[in-house]
Write a protein that holds these residues in place. Structure first.
Motif, PDB file in Angstrom:
ATOM      1  N   GLY A  31      51.056-152.018  17.082  1.00  0.00           N
ATOM      2  CA  GLY A  31      50.028-151.034  17.134  1.00  0.00           C
ATOM      3  C   GLY A  31      49.940-149.950  18.003  1.00  0.00           C
ATOM      4  O   GLY A  31      49.923-148.815  17.949  1.00  0.00           O
ATOM      5  N   LEU A  80      51.371-152.373  11.300  1.00  0.00           N
ATOM      6  CA  LEU A  80      50.828-151.949  12.530  1.00  0.00           C
ATOM      7  C   LEU A  80      51.162-152.985  13.695  1.00  0.00           C
ATOM      8  O   LEU A  80      50.336-153.002  14.525  1.00  0.00           O
ATOM      9  CB  LEU A  80      49.512-151.320  12.377  1.00  0.00           C
ATOM     10  CG  LEU A  80      49.232-150.206  11.558  1.00  0.00           C
ATOM     11  CD1 LEU A  80      47.753-149.895  11.142  1.00  0.00           C
ATOM     12  CD2 LEU A  80      49.809-148.960  12.109  1.00  0.00           C
ATOM     13  N   HIS A 136      55.934-148.150  14.341  1.00  0.00           N
ATOM     14  CA  HIS A 136      55.290-148.533  12.953  1.00  0.00           C
ATOM     15  C   HIS A 136      55.979-148.580  12.043  1.00  0.00           C
ATOM     16  O   HIS A 136      56.956-147.993  11.699  1.00  0.00           O
ATOM     17  CB  HIS A 136      54.025-147.637  12.770  1.00  0.00           C
ATOM     18  CG  HIS A 136      52.956-147.450  14.038  1.00  0.00           C
ATOM     19  ND1 HIS A 136      52.146-146.378  13.868  1.00  0.00           N
ATOM     20  CD2 HIS A 136      52.690-148.380  14.928  1.00  0.00           C
ATOM     21  CE1 HIS A 136      51.410-146.696  15.102  1.00  0.00           C
ATOM     22  NE2 HIS A 136      51.680-147.938  15.585  1.00  0.00           N
ATOM     23  N   THR A 174      55.239-148.504   8.192  1.00  0.00           N
ATOM     24  CA  THR A 174      54.239-148.164   7.289  1.00  0.00           C
ATOM     25  C   THR A 174      54.687-147.225   5.909  1.00  0.00           C
ATOM     26  O   THR A 174      53.987-147.265   5.311  1.00  0.00           O
ATOM     27  CB  THR A 174      53.018-147.416   7.771  1.00  0.00           C
ATOM     28  OG1 THR A 174      53.621-146.003   8.491  1.00  0.00           O
ATOM     29  CG2 THR A 174      52.554-148.254   8.868  1.00  0.00           C
TER      30      THR A 174
END
Length: 313
Positions: A113, A110, A120, A122
């Motif tokens: 963010g 992140l 992102h 992730t």
């Protein structure tokens, strides 16, 4: 020793610059992404520096062509554009041909963010580790970042580097001789926390805090996510009662999944707690620290979750 104020990304690129000054076959390609440490690269080595523009997929194919011509190529942009946008090109142009191109992705987890799911990073570990041939590196500090630049340069196969940005305290020392793939940073007799990148810093603080609760906790810095050094990992978790993975990635397919697969493959019945981001897109907006608190990836919540889990187990 490198001072702790050196940005992790700059430490990596400074090492690439030093390598490129010695080896004219090193080519750096950016998809219109900059960094403070790239200014001198562009100025001093203009014939080895290419800004290909916002054309990431083309960047991978150009890198493959240069690699076939004997060049050692580093390509660079933020992680979602370096991986998901270019996935087919990385699979076909780099991995299928086993070309030693280094894919440098900025901004794990992140980092960006406030920019939403488009920025992102992730789930990149999950998709990139599914590709045969490729190695994955994720340094936790500036010393390890410089070392990872050397690993990437010397590799004869594709390498993916998840590179953070920002200044973090030093965990390692420049003179350290890094074991192949992971480092046991802290010994412990009851629980081992395995982490990578920025979250290693959280893991160390959590482990120290757990000492006050009577839980002796080791910490492993898994800087080479793929291939996994299985023998070294076996040594690191020898006689440990519990394992916790801590990562700023989706709980699907990240290092928690990797360790789970490892335990299963080796017939090890050690309780495992995976602390990670939930399997969902993040539409919240805020800086990285606030995002960590929201998703319970800050040090206090990680500690609470571990204590609760150990008590239950």
């Amino acid at each position: 020793m490198k001072p702790p104020e050196i940005d992790i990304r700059d430490a990596f690129f400074n090492e690439v610059y030093a390598i490129a000054k010695e080896d004219s076959n090193v080519i750096f390609i950016t998809a219109d992404m900059g960094a403070h440490s790239l200014v001198k690269f562009k100025k001093d080595l203009p014939k080895q520096y290419i800004n290909i523009g916002i054309a990431e997929q083309n960047m991978v194919s150009v890198a493959a062509g240069l690699a076939l011509g004997g060049k050692k190529v580093f390509i660079y942009t933020i992680i979602p554009f370096a991986t998901f946008r270019c996935y087919e090109q990385i699979k076909m142009d780099l991995c299928c041909m086993n070309l030693p191109v280094v894919v440098v992705g900025a901004g794990p987890g992140l980092t960006y963010g406030s920019d939403g799911p488009s920025h992102h990073a992730t789930s990149d570990i999950a998709v990139m580790r599914a590709l045969p041939q490729i190695s994955i590196l994720n340094p936790s500090d500036s010393c390890l970042a410089a070392y990872c630049a050397r690993i990437a340069y010397e590799s004869v196969s594709p390498v993916y580097v998840r590179i953070d940005k920002g200044r973090q305290p030093l965990i390692h020392k420049e003179k350290d001789k890094f074991p192949d793939g992971l480092v046991l940073l802290r010994g412990g007799s009851q629980l081992t926390i395995i982490s990578t990148g920025l979250m290693v810093h959280h893991a160390l603080k959590v482990a120290e805090s757990l000492d006050g609760h009577g839980i002796s906790s080791a910490v492993v810095d898994l800087y080479m996510i793929k291939p996994l050094n299985e023998s070294l990992l076996l040594s690191a978790i020898n006689k440990i009662k519990h394992i916790v993975t801590v990562e700023e990635n989706s709980i699907v397919g990240g290092i928690g999944s990797i360790i789970s697969e490892f335990l299963n493959d080796h017939g090890l019945f050690i309780p495992l707690k995976r602390i990670a981001l939930p399997d969902q897109h993040c539409f919240e907006s805020g800086n990285r620290e606030s995002m960590h608190k929201y998703f319970r990836l800050d040090e206090e919540n990680i500690k609470k979750d571990i204590l609760s889990w150990v008590s239950a187990v």
